[in-house]
Design a protein around this motif. Structure first.
Motif, PDB file in Angstrom:
ATOM      1  N   MET A  84     -85.905  65.321   8.406  1.00  0.00           N
ATOM      2  CA  MET A  84     -84.826  65.489   7.431  1.00  0.00           C
ATOM      3  C   MET A  84     -83.934  66.678   7.784  1.00  0.00           C
ATOM      4  O   MET A  84     -82.715  66.626   7.573  1.00  0.00           O
ATOM      5  CB  MET A  84     -85.394  65.647   6.022  1.00  0.00           C
ATOM      6  N   LEU A  85     -84.511  67.749   8.319  1.00  0.00           N
ATOM      7  CA  LEU A  85     -83.691  68.889   8.737  1.00  0.00           C
ATOM      8  C   LEU A  85     -82.774  68.525   9.899  1.00  0.00           C
ATOM      9  O   LEU A  85     -81.607  68.932   9.930  1.00  0.00           O
ATOM     10  CB  LEU A  85     -84.577  70.073   9.108  1.00  0.00           C
ATOM     11  N   VAL A  86     -83.292  67.747  10.837  1.00  0.00           N
ATOM     12  CA  VAL A  86     -82.452  67.292  11.958  1.00  0.00           C
ATOM     13  C   VAL A  86     -81.312  66.427  11.441  1.00  0.00           C
ATOM     14  O   VAL A  86     -80.157  66.593  11.856  1.00  0.00           O
ATOM     15  CB  VAL A  86     -83.303  66.545  13.009  1.00  0.00           C
ATOM     16  N   LEU A  87     -81.605  65.520  10.527  1.00  0.00           N
ATOM     17  CA  LEU A  87     -80.542  64.686   9.949  1.00  0.00           C
ATOM     18  C   LEU A  87     -79.509  65.528   9.214  1.00  0.00           C
ATOM     19  O   LEU A  87     -78.303  65.306   9.343  1.00  0.00           O
ATOM     20  CB  LEU A  87     -81.134  63.647   9.000  1.00  0.00           C
ATOM     21  N   TYR A  88     -79.972  66.514   8.443  1.00  0.00           N
ATOM     22  CA  TYR A  88     -79.055  67.352   7.670  1.00  0.00           C
ATOM     23  C   TYR A  88     -78.119  68.137   8.594  1.00  0.00           C
ATOM     24  O   TYR A  88     -76.904  68.146   8.394  1.00  0.00           O
ATOM     25  CB  TYR A  88     -79.847  68.303   6.775  1.00  0.00           C
ATOM     26  N   PHE A  89     -78.679  68.798   9.594  1.00  0.00           N
ATOM     27  CA  PHE A  89     -77.850  69.623  10.467  1.00  0.00           C
ATOM     28  C   PHE A  89     -76.947  68.788  11.372  1.00  0.00           C
ATOM     29  O   PHE A  89     -75.823  69.195  11.676  1.00  0.00           O
ATOM     30  CB  PHE A  89     -78.707  70.588  11.285  1.00  0.00           C
ATOM     31  N   THR A  90     -77.393  67.616  11.766  1.00  0.00           N
ATOM     32  CA  THR A  90     -76.537  66.735  12.555  1.00  0.00           C
ATOM     33  C   THR A  90     -75.363  66.242  11.717  1.00  0.00           C
ATOM     34  O   THR A  90     -74.220  66.218  12.180  1.00  0.00           O
ATOM     35  CB  THR A  90     -77.351  65.538  13.084  1.00  0.00           C
ATOM     36  N   SER A  91     -75.640  65.873  10.487  1.00  0.00           N
ATOM     37  CA  SER A  91     -74.570  65.443   9.591  1.00  0.00           C
ATOM     38  C   SER A  91     -73.597  66.582   9.317  1.00  0.00           C
ATOM     39  O   SER A  91     -72.379  66.377   9.283  1.00  0.00           O
ATOM     40  CB  SER A  91     -75.158  64.933   8.283  1.00  0.00           C
ATOM     41  N   PHE A  92     -74.132  67.772   9.128  1.00  0.00           N
ATOM     42  CA  PHE A  92     -73.294  68.950   8.885  1.00  0.00           C
ATOM     43  C   PHE A  92     -72.390  69.219  10.090  1.00  0.00           C
ATOM     44  O   PHE A  92     -71.211  69.536   9.935  1.00  0.00           O
ATOM     45  CB  PHE A  92     -74.182  70.157   8.585  1.00  0.00           C
TER      46      PHE A  92
END
Length: 130
Positions: A84-92
């Motif tokens: 979820m952290l990877v998804l969040y930072f990639t989206s950001f």
């Protein structure tokens, strides 16, 4: 961004599933997640709605981690957190670079992943309960 609104309806599946098996704590949290997600993505410029959605996600994660640690699924909780952290930072990253198509696609993947995670936890809770 309208696709994110429609992808929020995927939370109805784990909601109905948890109600069917009478796991009311996770069903209440999933209901709140569904409502705040629908409310936020219908008007995604409202910071208050974003804060409510993030707060419910935070509560849901705390509950899920508590249950995973109670059932001794340590690796699952660590992998879910990293994912979820990877998804969040990639989206950001894509949002900062104004590539909204990729950013919203990543959030759709996050919605699907969260719904699958809720189904997984519901199954584990059913096995742990019996």
């Amino acid at each position: 961004m309208s696709n994110l609104y429609y992808s929020s309806y995927i939370f109805l599946i784990p909601l109905i599933y948890s109600i069917y098996y009478k796991l009311y704590t996770i069903s209440i949290l999933t209901l709140f997640l569904f409502v705040t997600s629908i409310t936020y993505w219908s008007d995604y410029n409202n910071k208050f709605k974003l804060s409510c959605d993030e707060f419910i996600i935070f509560l849901l994660f705390i509950y899920l981690y508590f249950m995973m640690f109670k059932m001794k699924y340590y690796s699952v909780s660590i992998i879910c957190t990293i994912y979820m952290l990877v998804l969040y930072f990639t989206s950001f990253y894509y949002k900062i670079n104004q590539n909204y198509l990729y950013s919203s696609t990543i959030w759709i993947i996050a919605h699907i992943s969260m719904a699958l995670s809720l189904m997984f936890i519901t199954n584990k809770l059913l096995k742990h309960k019996t």
